[in-house]
Design a protein around this motif. Structure first.
Motif, PDB file in Angstrom:
ATOM      1  N   SER A 118       2.571  -4.282  -3.068  1.00 54.97           N
ATOM      2  CA  SER A 118       3.051  -5.073  -1.939  1.00 54.97           C
ATOM      3  C   SER A 118       4.568  -5.145  -1.903  1.00 54.97           C
ATOM      4  O   SER A 118       5.160  -5.223  -0.838  1.00 54.97           O
ATOM      5  CB  SER A 118       2.500  -6.506  -2.005  1.00 54.97           C
ATOM      6  OG  SER A 118       1.097  -6.512  -1.920  1.00 54.97           O
ATOM      7  N   ASP A 129       8.181  -7.998   2.878  1.00 61.99           N
ATOM      8  CA  ASP A 129       7.485  -7.476   4.049  1.00 61.99           C
ATOM      9  C   ASP A 129       6.046  -7.985   4.053  1.00 61.99           C
ATOM     10  O   ASP A 129       5.420  -8.134   2.995  1.00 61.99           O
ATOM     11  CB  ASP A 129       7.464  -5.936   4.020  1.00 61.99           C
ATOM     12  CG  ASP A 129       8.850  -5.329   4.156  1.00 61.99           C
ATOM     13  OD1 ASP A 129       9.689  -5.930   4.841  1.00 61.99           O
ATOM     14  OD2 ASP A 129       9.075  -4.245   3.585  1.00 61.99           O
ATOM     15  N   ARG A 131       3.087  -6.783   4.233  1.00 58.50           N
ATOM     16  CA  ARG A 131       2.472  -5.469   4.126  1.00 58.50           C
ATOM     17  C   ARG A 131       1.956  -5.246   2.720  1.00 58.50           C
ATOM     18  O   ARG A 131       2.558  -5.662   1.745  1.00 58.50           O
ATOM     19  CB  ARG A 131       3.517  -4.387   4.443  1.00 58.50           C
ATOM     20  CG  ARG A 131       3.045  -2.957   4.238  1.00 58.50           C
ATOM     21  CD  ARG A 131       4.157  -1.947   4.489  1.00 58.50           C
ATOM     22  NE  ARG A 131       5.054  -1.791   3.355  1.00 58.50           N
ATOM     23  CZ  ARG A 131       5.368  -0.628   2.787  1.00 58.50           C
ATOM     24  NH1 ARG A 131       4.878   0.503   3.265  1.00 58.50           N
ATOM     25  NH2 ARG A 131       6.201  -0.564   1.763  1.00 58.50           N
ATOM     26  N   ASP A 132       0.809  -4.562   2.627  1.00 62.26           N
ATOM     27  CA  ASP A 132       0.338  -3.974   1.385  1.00 62.26           C
ATOM     28  C   ASP A 132       0.313  -2.459   1.577  1.00 62.26           C
ATOM     29  O   ASP A 132       0.284  -1.967   2.711  1.00 62.26           O
ATOM     30  CB  ASP A 132      -1.078  -4.460   1.038  1.00 62.26           C
ATOM     31  CG  ASP A 132      -1.149  -5.971   0.866  1.00 62.26           C
ATOM     32  OD1 ASP A 132      -0.327  -6.528   0.115  1.00 62.26           O
ATOM     33  OD2 ASP A 132      -2.031  -6.605   1.487  1.00 62.26           O
ATOM     34  N   TYR A 133       0.317  -1.714   0.486  1.00 62.77           N
ATOM     35  CA  TYR A 133       0.353  -0.259   0.636  1.00 62.77           C
ATOM     36  C   TYR A 133      -0.310   0.413  -0.556  1.00 62.77           C
ATOM     37  O   TYR A 133      -0.502  -0.189  -1.622  1.00 62.77           O
ATOM     38  CB  TYR A 133       1.802   0.242   0.764  1.00 62.77           C
ATOM     39  CG  TYR A 133       2.656  -0.061  -0.444  1.00 62.77           C
ATOM     40  CD1 TYR A 133       2.663   0.782  -1.562  1.00 62.77           C
ATOM     41  CD2 TYR A 133       3.439  -1.217  -0.500  1.00 62.77           C
ATOM     42  CE1 TYR A 133       3.421   0.485  -2.681  1.00 62.77           C
ATOM     43  CE2 TYR A 133       4.193  -1.511  -1.624  1.00 62.77           C
ATOM     44  CZ  TYR A 133       4.182  -0.656  -2.703  1.00 62.77           C
ATOM     45  OH  TYR A 133       4.920  -0.951  -3.824  1.00 62.77           O
ATOM     46  N   ASP A 135       0.629   4.035  -2.421  1.00 57.52           N
ATOM     47  CA  ASP A 135       1.539   5.173  -2.437  1.00 57.52           C
ATOM     48  C   ASP A 135       0.967   6.262  -3.338  1.00 57.52           C
ATOM     49  O   ASP A 135       0.620   5.994  -4.492  1.00 57.52           O
ATOM     50  CB  ASP A 135       2.922   4.740  -2.934  1.00 57.52           C
ATOM     51  CG  ASP A 135       3.963   5.824  -2.760  1.00 57.52           C
ATOM     52  OD1 ASP A 135       3.929   6.514  -1.725  1.00 57.52           O
ATOM     53  OD2 ASP A 135       4.810   5.989  -3.657  1.00 57.52           O
ATOM     54  N   THR A 201       2.168   7.408   1.906  1.00 54.88           N
ATOM     55  CA  THR A 201       2.017   5.956   1.796  1.00 54.88           C
ATOM     56  C   THR A 201       1.135   5.440   2.924  1.00 54.88           C
ATOM     57  O   THR A 201       1.470   5.590   4.107  1.00 54.88           O
ATOM     58  CB  THR A 201       3.384   5.253   1.849  1.00 54.88           C
ATOM     59  OG1 THR A 201       4.215   5.759   0.807  1.00 54.88           O
ATOM     60  CG2 THR A 201       3.231   3.749   1.676  1.00 54.88           C
ATOM     61  N   SER A 203      -0.113   2.217   4.666  1.00 54.02           N
ATOM     62  CA  SER A 203       0.301   0.810   4.782  1.00 54.02           C
ATOM     63  C   SER A 203      -0.731   0.023   5.572  1.00 54.02           C
ATOM     64  O   SER A 203      -1.278   0.507   6.573  1.00 54.02           O
ATOM     65  CB  SER A 203       1.658   0.715   5.494  1.00 54.02           C
ATOM     66  OG  SER A 203       2.676   1.327   4.724  1.00 54.02           O
ATOM     67  N   TYR A 204      -0.957  -1.208   5.109  1.00 57.84           N
ATOM     68  CA  TYR A 204      -1.927  -2.098   5.760  1.00 57.84           C
ATOM     69  C   TYR A 204      -1.221  -3.411   6.085  1.00 57.84           C
ATOM     70  O   TYR A 204      -0.704  -4.090   5.197  1.00 57.84           O
ATOM     71  CB  TYR A 204      -3.109  -2.351   4.826  1.00 57.84           C
ATOM     72  CG  TYR A 204      -4.249  -3.120   5.450  1.00 57.84           C
ATOM     73  CD1 TYR A 204      -5.218  -2.473   6.226  1.00 57.84           C
ATOM     74  CD2 TYR A 204      -4.378  -4.488   5.261  1.00 57.84           C
ATOM     75  CE1 TYR A 204      -6.285  -3.169   6.785  1.00 57.84           C
ATOM     76  CE2 TYR A 204      -5.433  -5.201   5.812  1.00 57.84           C
ATOM     77  CZ  TYR A 204      -6.377  -4.532   6.573  1.00 57.84           C
ATOM     78  OH  TYR A 204      -7.420  -5.229   7.132  1.00 57.84           O
ATOM     79  N   TYR A 205      -1.181  -3.729   7.368  1.00 56.42           N
ATOM     80  CA  TYR A 205      -0.486  -4.928   7.856  1.00 56.42           C
ATOM     81  C   TYR A 205      -1.544  -5.940   8.305  1.00 56.42           C
ATOM     82  O   TYR A 205      -2.148  -5.791   9.366  1.00 56.42           O
ATOM     83  CB  TYR A 205       0.426  -4.565   9.021  1.00 56.42           C
ATOM     84  CG  TYR A 205       1.438  -3.484   8.700  1.00 56.42           C
ATOM     85  CD1 TYR A 205       2.678  -3.800   8.157  1.00 56.42           C
ATOM     86  CD2 TYR A 205       1.158  -2.137   8.936  1.00 56.42           C
ATOM     87  CE1 TYR A 205       3.614  -2.813   7.866  1.00 56.42           C
ATOM     88  CE2 TYR A 205       2.085  -1.145   8.641  1.00 56.42           C
ATOM     89  CZ  TYR A 205       3.300  -1.483   8.107  1.00 56.42           C
ATOM     90  OH  TYR A 205       4.220  -0.507   7.817  1.00 56.42           O
ATOM     91  N   LEU A 217       7.578  -4.343   8.127  1.00 55.24           N
ATOM     92  CA  LEU A 217       8.499  -3.454   7.435  1.00 55.24           C
ATOM     93  C   LEU A 217       9.864  -3.678   8.061  1.00 55.24           C
ATOM     94  O   LEU A 217      10.025  -3.539   9.275  1.00 55.24           O
ATOM     95  CB  LEU A 217       8.050  -2.007   7.605  1.00 55.24           C
ATOM     96  CG  LEU A 217       8.544  -0.964   6.604  1.00 55.24           C
ATOM     97  CD1 LEU A 217       8.181  -1.346   5.172  1.00 55.24           C
ATOM     98  CD2 LEU A 217       7.973   0.405   6.949  1.00 55.24           C
TER      99      LEU A 217
END
Length: 346
Positions: A118, A129, A131-133, A135, A201, A203-205, A217
């Motif tokens: 995160s 941010d 956001r989780d991600y 990578d 990457t 990304s999950y918002y 972001l």
């Protein structure tokens, strides 16, 4: 596991929190709230380039010069593969937290460690941010270890490998067009970048309780050479154009091309990297997949001498890419301040 990290944004959102925790609140000048009071002219939208058209090179030239970001269609990447990558990412983020945490980033490996995370920046006092991600280190193949990727989503690892190879081919095709448009040998930028270091990457918002106070972001330009991005149908990506934030409408089979900082350096500023950000909303989660095409950290990036003249002197100092990356992660992105630090004062 990120033991010292704040809770995953998704876990926070799923508790039904009604007020945004302080560490996610952007300073007033960075908040997206002003968007509603300054409507974007209807004619302003990110260009769409059909790569199968005989005029594709001219369209890429105009889009690079005017925007630094554009959608490509007719790119030859199967829509089924784009859907498979989005589907794999969604399945990961919808899985139980205990499954996801098995693939958590190791903060001891640095700010951009591979895995589920995160917090990407190194400085602890930065605004976070929403956001989780996940990578993935995908190229060169010596970095690619699918054992580091989720094993509980059927086909996940094979899908990422196929997508990685496809995005490498498309990025190099685009860099050949961009080089040719500047009267450079078609392989010039590809060779200037050298062996490609590619990260993918996802990304999950999550839905955000106070979206006007947060960003998914923060505003930034990408640090590498070129970024290829796909998103779902929710929307939230914006690019900065003439001082206005322009929403990038989702295009189901389109791939968004984003010029990054090293291309701006190599082209002596003829083509600028695109400043962009992600806004969030209160109702629907959003997913995007960004593929970064970067140099190795030991690579020295220099302006093409063919693009330097008495009338157009060199604008940027040469830079070792690893030094540039360290600056980006330690200082934070904040628009284009990292590339601006390389400007040669006249």
């Amino acid at each position: 596991m990120e033991t010292a990290a704040p809770p995953r944004v998704q876990a926070l959102a799923e508790t039904g929190v009604s007020r945004l925790p302080a560490q996610y609140i952007q300073p007033p000048e960075h908040r997206p709230a002003h968007r509603s009071s300054s409507p974007v002219p209807a004619a302003l939208s990110v260009p769409v380039v059909d790569l199968s058209s005989p005029t594709a090179a001219d369209a890429v030239r105009a889009a690079c010069a005017d925007w630094g970001a554009f959608h490509v269609v007719g790119h030859g990447v199967p829509g089924e593969l784009l859907d498979a990558v989005r589907g794999a990412g969604l399945a990961f983020f919808r899985a139980p937290m205990e499954d996801k945490l098995r693939f958590a980033c190791d903060p001891a490996r640095g700010a951009a460690a591979e895995g589920y995370g995160s917090r990407m920046l190194a400085n602890d006092d930065s605004v976070l941010d929403w956001r989780d991600y996940f990578d993935h280190h995908t190229l060169p193949e010596s970095r690619r270890d699918p054992a580091h990727w989720p094993d509980f989503v059927p086909g996940y690892r094979d899908t990422i490998v196929k997508y990685s190879n496809s995005m490498k081919d498309l990025a190099q095709r685009l860099l050949h067009i961009i080089s040719g448009n500047l009267n450079l040998p078609p392989s010039y930028i590809e060779e200037a970048v050298g062996e490609v270091y590619q990260n993918i990457t996802i990304s999950y918002y999550s839905p955000c309780p106070q979206p006007d106070l947060a960003l998914g972001l923060q505003s930034h330009s990408d640090m590498g050479a070129i970024t290829l991005l796909i998103q779902d149908d929710v929307g939230g990506l914006e690019v900065l154009k003439d001082g206005m934030w322009i929403p990038v409408a989702p295009l189901p089979d389109g791939i968004l091309v984003i010029l990054a900082d090293q291309t701006e350096i190599i082209t002596n500023g003829r083509y600028k990297s695109s400043v962009h950000r992600a806004v969030v909303n209160a109702e629907r989660a959003r997913l995007s997949v960004a593929t970064f095409y970067d140099p190795s950290k030991s690579r020295k990036i220099c302006t093409a001498p063919q693009l330097v003249s008495k009338d157009d002197p060199q604008k940027y100092r040469d830079v070792i890419y690893g030094d540039y990356v360290s600056s980006w992660y330690s200082k934070g992105p904040e628009g284009k301040r990292n590339i601006d630090a390389l400007l040669i004062q006249k």
